[in-house]
Design a protein around this motif. Structure first.
Motif, short mmCIF file in Angstrom:
data_model
loop_
_atom_site.label_atom_id
_atom_site.label_comp_id
_atom_site.label_asym_id
_atom_site.label_seq_id
_atom_site.Cartn_x
_atom_site.Cartn_y
_atom_site.Cartn_z
N TRP A 300 0.82 -1.21 0.00
CA TRP A 300 0.00 0.00 0.00
C TRP A 300 0.85 1.26 0.00
O TRP A 300 0.48 2.28 -0.57
CB TRP A 300 -0.92 -0.02 1.22
N GLY A 301 2.00 1.21 0.62
CA GLY A 301 2.86 2.39 0.70
C GLY A 301 3.81 2.56 -0.46
O GLY A 301 4.65 3.48 -0.45
N THR A 302 3.71 1.72 -1.49
CA THR A 302 4.66 1.73 -2.61
C THR A 302 4.91 3.11 -3.22
O THR A 302 6.06 3.48 -3.47
CB THR A 302 4.21 0.74 -3.69
N PRO A 303 3.89 3.93 -3.50
CA PRO A 303 4.16 5.23 -4.15
C PRO A 303 5.00 6.18 -3.30
O PRO A 303 5.57 7.14 -3.84
CB PRO A 303 2.75 5.81 -4.37
N LEU A 304 5.09 5.95 -2.00
CA LEU A 304 5.79 6.88 -1.11
C LEU A 304 7.24 6.49 -0.83
O LEU A 304 7.98 7.29 -0.25
CB LEU A 304 5.04 6.97 0.23
N TYR A 305 7.64 5.29 -1.23
CA TYR A 305 8.95 4.80 -0.82
C TYR A 305 10.09 5.41 -1.63
O TYR A 305 9.95 5.73 -2.81
CB TYR A 305 9.02 3.27 -0.97
N ARG A 306 11.24 5.54 -0.95
CA ARG A 306 12.51 5.85 -1.61
C ARG A 306 13.30 4.55 -1.74
O ARG A 306 13.28 3.73 -0.85
CB ARG A 306 13.31 6.87 -0.80
N HIS A 307 14.02 4.42 -2.84
CA HIS A 307 14.74 3.18 -3.12
C HIS A 307 16.22 3.45 -3.35
O HIS A 307 16.58 4.37 -4.09
CB HIS A 307 14.17 2.50 -4.37
N GLN A 308 17.07 2.65 -2.72
CA GLN A 308 18.51 2.68 -3.00
C GLN A 308 18.80 1.66 -4.10
O GLN A 308 18.35 0.52 -4.03
CB GLN A 308 19.32 2.32 -1.74
N LYS A 309 19.55 2.07 -5.10
CA LYS A 309 19.88 1.17 -6.19
C LYS A 309 20.86 0.09 -5.72
O LYS A 309 21.78 0.38 -4.96
CB LYS A 309 20.51 1.94 -7.35
N PRO A 310 20.65 -1.16 -6.17
CA PRO A 310 21.63 -2.20 -5.82
C PRO A 310 22.97 -1.90 -6.45
O PRO A 310 23.05 -1.42 -7.59
CB PRO A 310 21.00 -3.48 -6.39
#
Length: 643
Positions: A300-310
């Motif tokens: 549900w929170g997917t649109p709000l997340y920040r992601h670090q690239k592998p």
């Protein structure tokens, strides 16, 4: 109220936002319409509006891509730590991450831990009474399985750092987790898979035992795969280069562990009671439903997340440094560290990682960054012959952390007693709570949970501010100091458990209950102090470990190093299992009953608690020496070391 007498309009480099900046007040007003930049959207006022480096704004003409330079402060639109949104675009600070994304992560962790503890807290009793295993066998199997749950975190961490990223690693392993919980529920519900019981005695077939353990180890794979990623993924939502977000990140780890224990509280109270009084099918089914809720919350929170690239395989990078160092074993390291090889670009050669400053420890590894005539002067270097300073410092960071990691194993062995020896001890005590209610022995672990729930806010809101006044450290206590305090406290939990066992044995001798099935006339609530002390120790050591390993890990190895405290839990359980095996083998020689026989009234579990207390004290002495030697990590952007 200030009036924008001469407002300036600006757009970010992507041409997506427009603002009105007041020259006389310096504040940013929301702009309702932007005729000059029709592709721009409205930008809300953010808490921290300007960059901290004194840069001024540049706006892009959305029609032809040309830029204009203004003397106004540049708006701090994007995160500076390289995080992206779900689509791979640079993460916009005001729309992603921070505490706005954390409720979904914390809710996921709360429900997942409810599922895990809901089926694991009472597992040793299921093995004893439904699988017809003895005390030592049940304790060993439970320790082996718990250890596997945590050792599998290395697999999930590796995949997250190297290839998948934390988000997709969590997404994949939660599916495995649900399959395992579903199968476990079936083994306790369906007649063909459920052990047949008659007059209180159960006799499982080999196939039924195999199905049960298959379900357990599917769960081990699922929980192990996601465990190191969730805490790191939550911490990724806070930009370390942003002062206010950096402070919030430190608080995040406290509340992350708080969420874990909210789930554990429900599991150790309600679910254990259901398993003992209603049925194991429902007792295992509820955790499966809780895990489904955890999955829904996370997505549900997917649109709000920040992601670090592998950043690619961390194991390969470590191997490259080791190989390059040995290949250049005869090369002399220059006295001037600036002569060591590092790329000239601002960003590190390792994707998703900032550059690290050179440190003087482990000089041999510096040989990997020494340029020789055999190395290419132009073009990309062979990483098996020449490594950057940052890559070398990655390996140094791991080597420095490993001794600290090793000292956590004894602590975890102490912690594991809550689901082993504490439960076996509690099985013999008076569990009455009023005239009509009996508390299951495994449910007393909720005292540990309550301890954590009480102590986390106290630590975060009282201990940290008070300690900050004396130490000047923004965290209040350094991470190493915090963990060390927890190691000391854990010793007292073993002393409390040992003292209670001495009292229990004296009552048994007084009333001649050695071979009786009667309950020892001693309330089970006398176990509360040992559980409570373990909880206090957790707040210092386990939460300190979460923050320490994330903070001290190189950016592209954070999942891997966040898995290290989880592997100490695994090795702590394996150590506990090994100690039980060794103690049983030694103390049962010449026909003796030993310390941990099936007849607990003739046992000497107190000796086992004294052994763990002595090992914990010795472990703390070693920890002090290692902590004094340790050097904190420093990125190239920092001027001083973390304290």
């Amino acid at each position: 109220m200030y009036r924008c007498s001469a407002g300036k309009q600006s757009c970010d480099p992507a041409g997506k936002f427009a603002t009105s900046i007041c020259q006389d007040s310096g504040e940013i007003r929301r702009k309702k319409h932007c005729k000059q930049y029709p592709n721009c959207q409205i930008m809300e006022t953010a808490e921290d509006k300007y960059t901290k480096d004194g840069t001024t704004e540049t706006h892009v003409n959305s029609a032809d891509g040309t830029t204009e330079i203004h003397g106004n402060p540049a708006v701090d639109i994007y995160t500076k730590d390289g995080t992206t949104d779900i689509h791979g675009n640079p993460a916009v600070r005001k729309d992603t991450g921070n505490w706005r994304a954390c409720p979904y992560i914390l809710a996921n962790e709360c429900c997942e831990r409810l599922a895990y503890y809901g089926m694991s807290s009472n597992l040793v009793n299921y093995m004893k009474y439904r699988l017809h295993q003895g005390n030592a066998t049940a304790a060993k199997n439970n320790s082996d399985w718990t250890g596997t749950c945590y050792i599998m975190s290395l697999l999930g961490a590796f995949l997250a750092d190297a290839y998948l990223g934390r988000y997709w690693t969590i997404a994949i392993f939660v599916i495995v987790y649900i399959f395992g919980l579903t199968l476990l529920t079936l083994t306790a519900s369906i007649p063909g898979l459920r052990p047949a019981c008659e007059n209180g005695a159960c006799n499982p077939t080999d196939a039924q035992s195999a199905a049960f353990f298959a379900a357990l180890y599917l769960i081990a794979l699922g929980t192990g795969g996601i465990k190191p990623c969730v805490s790191s993924f939550g911490a990724d939502q806070f930009d370390e280069s942003h002062e206010s977000e950096k402070k919030r990140k430190s608080s995040f780890f406290n509340w992350f562990y708080f969420s874990i224990n909210i789930g554990a509280l429900v599991a150790s109270s309600v679910l254990v009671w259901i398993q003992d009084n209603v049925g194991w099918g429902l007792g295992f089914g509820i955790p499966a439903v809780a895990m489904a809720i955890a999955v829904a919350s996370f997505f549900w929170g997917t649109p709000l997340y920040r992601h670090q690239k592998p950043g690619g395989s961390p194991l390969t990078r470590v191997a490259q440094v080791v190989v390059a160092s040995f290949r250049k074993s005869g090369v002399k390291v220059p006295a001037d560290n600036s002569l060591l090889y590092e790329i000239s670009e601002k960003e590190s050669a390792i994707q998703g990682s900032r550059k690290l400053e050179h440190t003087d420890q482990f000089k041999f590894l510096d040989k990997a960054a020494v340029r020789t005539r055999d190395d290419k002067i132009n073009g990309p270097a062979d990483p098996w012959m020449l490594c950057t300073v940052t890559q070398v410092e990655e390996v140094k960071s791991v080597v420095r952390i490993l001794p600290i990691w090793a000292t956590g194993i004894i602590f975890s062995a102490v912690y594991s007693q809550m689901s082993n020896m504490f439960v076996i001890q509690g099985d013999t005590l008076d569990t009455k709570m009023g005239p009509h209610f009996k508390i299951p022995p495994a449910s007393l672990s909720m005292v540990d949970t309550i301890s954590v729930i009480l102590c986390v806010p106290i630590y975060d809101r009282i201990v940290v501010p008070v300690a900050r006044r004396f130490t000047g450290n923004e965290r209040g206590l350094t991470q190493l100091t915090r963990m060390g305090i927890g190691l000391v406290i854990s010793i007292f939990s073993m002393l409390a458990a040992g003292i209670l066992e001495v009292v229990r044995l004296r009552i048994i001798a007084r009333d001649d209950l050695y071979d009786s099935d009667a309950i020892v006339p001693l309330s089970i609530f006398w176990q509360a102090p040992q559980y409570f002390i373990v909880g206090v120790a957790e707040v210092f050591t386990f939460i300190g470990q979460l923050e320490f390993y994330y903070d001290q890990a190189p950016d592209a190895m954070r999942s891997m190093l966040s898995a290290l405290p989880l592997t100490t839990v695994a090795l702590g359980n394996y150590l506990s299992s090994l100690l039980v095996t060794i103690v049983t083998a030694i103390t049962t020689r010449n026909g003796k009953l030993g310390w941990i026989p099936d007849n607990t009234n003739r046992a000497h579990i107190d000796y086992f608690f004294w052994l763990l207390a002595i090992l914990s004290l010795a472990n703390f002495g070693v920890y002090l020496l290692i902590a004094k030697w340790y050097t904190y990590k420093k990125t190239a952007a920092e001027d001083i070391e973390l304290q």
